[in-house]
Design a protein around this motif. Structure first.
Motif, PDB file in Angstrom:
ATOM      1  N   GLY A 162       0.821  -1.208   0.000  1.00  0.00           N
ATOM      2  CA  GLY A 162       0.000   0.000   0.000  1.00  0.00           C
ATOM      3  C   GLY A 162       0.853   1.254   0.000  1.00  0.00           C
ATOM      4  N   LEU A 163       1.947   1.232   0.745  1.00  0.00           N
ATOM      5  CA  LEU A 163       2.858   2.376   0.774  1.00  0.00           C
ATOM      6  C   LEU A 163       3.485   2.603  -0.595  1.00  0.00           C
ATOM      7  N   LEU A 164       3.839   1.524  -1.276  1.00  0.00           N
ATOM      8  CA  LEU A 164       4.398   1.663  -2.630  1.00  0.00           C
ATOM      9  C   LEU A 164       3.385   2.279  -3.586  1.00  0.00           C
ATOM     10  N   VAL A 165       2.134   1.886  -3.480  1.00  0.00           N
ATOM     11  CA  VAL A 165       1.088   2.452  -4.342  1.00  0.00           C
ATOM     12  C   VAL A 165       0.912   3.941  -4.056  1.00  0.00           C
ATOM     13  N   VAL A 166       0.881   4.297  -2.774  1.00  0.00           N
ATOM     14  CA  VAL A 166       0.724   5.706  -2.402  1.00  0.00           C
ATOM     15  C   VAL A 166       1.895   6.533  -2.925  1.00  0.00           C
ATOM     16  N   ARG A 167       3.106   6.018  -2.778  1.00  0.00           N
ATOM     17  CA  ARG A 167       4.279   6.745  -3.283  1.00  0.00           C
ATOM     18  C   ARG A 167       4.246   6.862  -4.797  1.00  0.00           C
ATOM     19  N   GLY A 168       3.782   5.824  -5.481  1.00  0.00           N
ATOM     20  CA  GLY A 168       3.682   5.880  -6.941  1.00  0.00           C
ATOM     21  C   GLY A 168       2.688   6.927  -7.406  1.00  0.00           C
ATOM     22  N   ILE A 169       1.566   7.004  -6.743  1.00  0.00           N
ATOM     23  CA  ILE A 169       0.562   8.004  -7.119  1.00  0.00           C
ATOM     24  C   ILE A 169       1.088   9.406  -6.833  1.00  0.00           C
ATOM     25  N   ALA A 170       1.744   9.593  -5.683  1.00  0.00           N
ATOM     26  CA  ALA A 170       2.314  10.903  -5.355  1.00  0.00           C
ATOM     27  C   ALA A 170       3.376  11.294  -6.372  1.00  0.00           C
ATOM     28  N   SER A 171       4.184  10.345  -6.789  1.00  0.00           N
ATOM     29  CA  SER A 171       5.210  10.616  -7.796  1.00  0.00           C
ATOM     30  C   SER A 171       4.572  11.001  -9.135  1.00  0.00           C
ATOM     31  N   GLY A 172       3.500  10.320  -9.502  1.00  0.00           N
ATOM     32  CA  GLY A 172       2.792  10.659 -10.739  1.00  0.00           C
ATOM     33  C   GLY A 172       2.184  12.045 -10.689  1.00  0.00           C
ATOM     34  N   LEU A 173       1.660  12.438  -9.527  1.00  0.00           N
ATOM     35  CA  LEU A 173       1.109  13.785  -9.387  1.00  0.00           C
ATOM     36  C   LEU A 173       2.208  14.835  -9.535  1.00  0.00           C
ATOM     37  N   ARG A 174       3.385  14.555  -8.977  1.00  0.00           N
ATOM     38  CA  ARG A 174       4.496  15.500  -9.122  1.00  0.00           C
ATOM     39  C   ARG A 174       4.932  15.614 -10.583  1.00  0.00           C
ATOM     40  N   ARG A 175       5.068  14.480 -11.251  1.00  0.00           N
ATOM     41  CA  ARG A 175       5.517  14.485 -12.659  1.00  0.00           C
ATOM     42  C   ARG A 175       4.526  15.191 -13.570  1.00  0.00           C
ATOM     43  N   SER A 176       3.237  15.073 -13.262  1.00  0.00           N
ATOM     44  CA  SER A 176       2.226  15.688 -14.115  1.00  0.00           C
ATOM     45  C   SER A 176       2.001  17.161 -13.789  1.00  0.00           C
ATOM     46  N   GLY A 177       2.697  17.651 -12.757  1.00  0.00           N
ATOM     47  CA  GLY A 177       2.581  19.063 -12.412  1.00  0.00           C
ATOM     48  C   GLY A 177       1.394  19.400 -11.535  1.00  0.00           C
ATOM     49  N   GLN A 178       0.746  18.421 -10.978  1.00  0.00           N
ATOM     50  CA  GLN A 178      -0.428  18.662 -10.136  1.00  0.00           C
ATOM     51  C   GLN A 178      -0.030  18.645  -8.661  1.00  0.00           C
ATOM     52  N   ILE A 179       0.901  19.522  -8.338  1.00  0.00           N
ATOM     53  CA  ILE A 179       1.447  19.585  -6.981  1.00  0.00           C
ATOM     54  C   ILE A 179       0.364  19.936  -5.960  1.00  0.00           C
ATOM     55  N   ALA A 180      -0.618  20.728  -6.349  1.00  0.00           N
ATOM     56  CA  ALA A 180      -1.672  21.153  -5.411  1.00  0.00           C
ATOM     57  C   ALA A 180      -2.488  19.966  -4.896  1.00  0.00           C
ATOM     58  N   LEU A 181      -2.495  18.854  -5.612  1.00  0.00           N
ATOM     59  CA  LEU A 181      -3.264  17.686  -5.189  1.00  0.00           C
ATOM     60  C   LEU A 181      -2.507  16.795  -4.218  1.00  0.00           C
ATOM     61  N   LEU A 182      -1.225  17.059  -3.999  1.00  0.00           N
ATOM     62  CA  LEU A 182      -0.437  16.200  -3.118  1.00  0.00           C
ATOM     63  C   LEU A 182      -0.933  16.241  -1.668  1.00  0.00           C
ATOM     64  N   GLY A 183      -1.243  17.426  -1.164  1.00  0.00           N
ATOM     65  CA  GLY A 183      -1.715  17.539   0.218  1.00  0.00           C
ATOM     66  C   GLY A 183      -2.996  16.752   0.461  1.00  0.00           C
ATOM     67  N   PRO A 184      -4.041  17.002  -0.341  1.00  0.00           N
ATOM     68  CA  PRO A 184      -5.268  16.219  -0.144  1.00  0.00           C
ATOM     69  C   PRO A 184      -5.050  14.717  -0.356  1.00  0.00           C
ATOM     70  N   TRP A 185      -4.202  14.369  -1.316  1.00  0.00           N
ATOM     71  CA  TRP A 185      -3.951  12.950  -1.568  1.00  0.00           C
ATOM     72  C   TRP A 185      -3.281  12.303  -0.360  1.00  0.00           C
ATOM     73  N   ARG A 186      -2.328  12.970   0.242  1.00  0.00           N
ATOM     74  CA  ARG A 186      -1.657  12.413   1.413  1.00  0.00           C
ATOM     75  C   ARG A 186      -2.640  12.258   2.578  1.00  0.00           C
ATOM     76  N   SER A 187      -3.538  13.215   2.731  1.00  0.00           N
ATOM     77  CA  SER A 187      -4.526  13.131   3.812  1.00  0.00           C
ATOM     78  C   SER A 187      -5.443  11.936   3.600  1.00  0.00           C
ATOM     79  N   ILE A 188      -5.897  11.747   2.380  1.00  0.00           N
ATOM     80  CA  ILE A 188      -6.779  10.615   2.074  1.00  0.00           C
ATOM     81  C   ILE A 188      -6.042   9.300   2.256  1.00  0.00           C
TER      82      ILE A 188
END
Length: 91
Positions: free
Chosen positions: A60-86
């Motif tokens: 599960g941690l690997l999946v969360v890190r992968g999604i966070a990495s994808g958000l960073r690569r796509s430039g959607q940094i603003a979604l990282l905070g809510p994603w981490r909370s969820i």
């Protein structure tokens, strides 16, 4: 007793403004729930039962890190905070 302390901390964090305090409040409630589960459970599961649980948590941690990495690569940094909370609350 630790569950009550973390619940109180969660309430205090949720009263403060800002996304950072919101995440801290959610994490406090998560820790409080874990404290309640451990405190109210008369016996902990045997060690062999914890091994598959640890593997699932690591995946599960690997999946969360992968999604966070994808958000960073796509430039959607603003979604990282809510994603981490969820992700933290879903853990």
């Amino acid at each position: 007793m630790p569950g009550l302390v973390f619940s109180l901390a969660g309430d205090v964090f949720l009263m403060l403004p800002g996304a950072r305090f919101f995440r801290l409040g959610l994490m406090s409630f998560l820790v409080a729930q874990v404290c309640y589960i451990i405190g109210l459970n008369p016996s902990l599961p045997p060690l062999p039962a914890l091994i598959p649980l640890s593997i699932i948590a690591a995946l599960g941690l690997l999946v969360v890190r992968g999604i966070a990495s994808g958000l960073r690569r796509s430039g959607q940094i603003a979604l990282l905070g809510p994603w981490r909370s969820i992700a933290a609350c879903s853990a």
